[in-house]
Design a protein around this motif. Structure first.
Motif, PDB file in Angstrom:
ATOM      1  N   PRO A 132       0.859  -1.147  -0.034  1.00 13.99           N
ATOM      2  CA  PRO A 132      -0.026  -0.074   0.021  1.00 13.99           C
ATOM      3  C   PRO A 132       0.900   1.359   0.095  1.00 13.99           C
ATOM      4  CG  PRO A 132      -0.990  -1.603   1.683  1.00 13.99           C
ATOM      5  CD  PRO A 132       0.326  -2.416   0.963  1.00 13.99           C
ATOM      6  N   ASN A 133       1.972   1.204   0.650  1.00  6.25           N
ATOM      7  CA  ASN A 133       2.950   2.583   0.575  1.00  6.25           C
ATOM      8  C   ASN A 133       3.639   2.698  -0.632  1.00  6.25           C
ATOM      9  OD1 ASN A 133       4.782   0.711   0.771  1.00  6.25           O
ATOM     10  ND2 ASN A 133       5.653   1.252   2.681  1.00  6.25           N
ATOM     11  N   GLY A 134       3.496   1.764  -1.596  1.00  9.08           N
ATOM     12  CA  GLY A 134       4.283   1.929  -3.098  1.00  9.08           C
ATOM     13  C   GLY A 134       5.328   1.173  -3.246  1.00  9.08           C
ATOM     14  N   ASN A 135       5.921   0.479  -2.281  1.00 11.32           N
ATOM     15  CA  ASN A 135       7.155  -0.301  -2.325  1.00 11.32           C
ATOM     16  C   ASN A 135       6.893  -1.577  -3.035  1.00 11.32           C
ATOM     17  OD1 ASN A 135       8.519   1.785  -1.359  1.00 11.32           O
ATOM     18  ND2 ASN A 135       8.641   0.771   0.794  1.00 11.32           N
ATOM     19  N   TRP A 136       7.792  -2.428  -3.588  1.00 10.42           N
ATOM     20  CA  TRP A 136       7.610  -3.675  -3.937  1.00 10.42           C
ATOM     21  C   TRP A 136       7.994  -4.656  -3.090  1.00 10.42           C
ATOM     22  CZ3 TRP A 136       4.774  -5.202  -8.379  1.00 10.42           C
ATOM     23  CH2 TRP A 136       4.336  -4.053  -9.107  1.00 10.42           C
TER      24      TRP A 136
END
Length: 54
Positions: A23-27
């Protein structure tokens, strides 16, 4: 077996692992056998040669 070529790409696929976007955009990389999260990438972009989850 996947190996780094030293030229910015990977030869072969990474097996037994998948990746997904948090959800925070990291993979994040997940072990396909156990389901545990192995690693999270903070520098942006996807992991090379790892299958993406749907």
């Amino acid at each position: 077996m996947a190996k780094n070529s030293g030229s910015g790409y990977r030869k072969g696929a990474v097996t037994e692992r998948t990746q997904f976007q948090t959800p925070n955009g990291n993979w994040a990389k997940r072990d396909a056998d156990t389901g545990r999260i192995m690693d999270q990438k903070t520098s942006g972009g996807k992991f090379k040669g790892v299958r993406t989850e749907k």
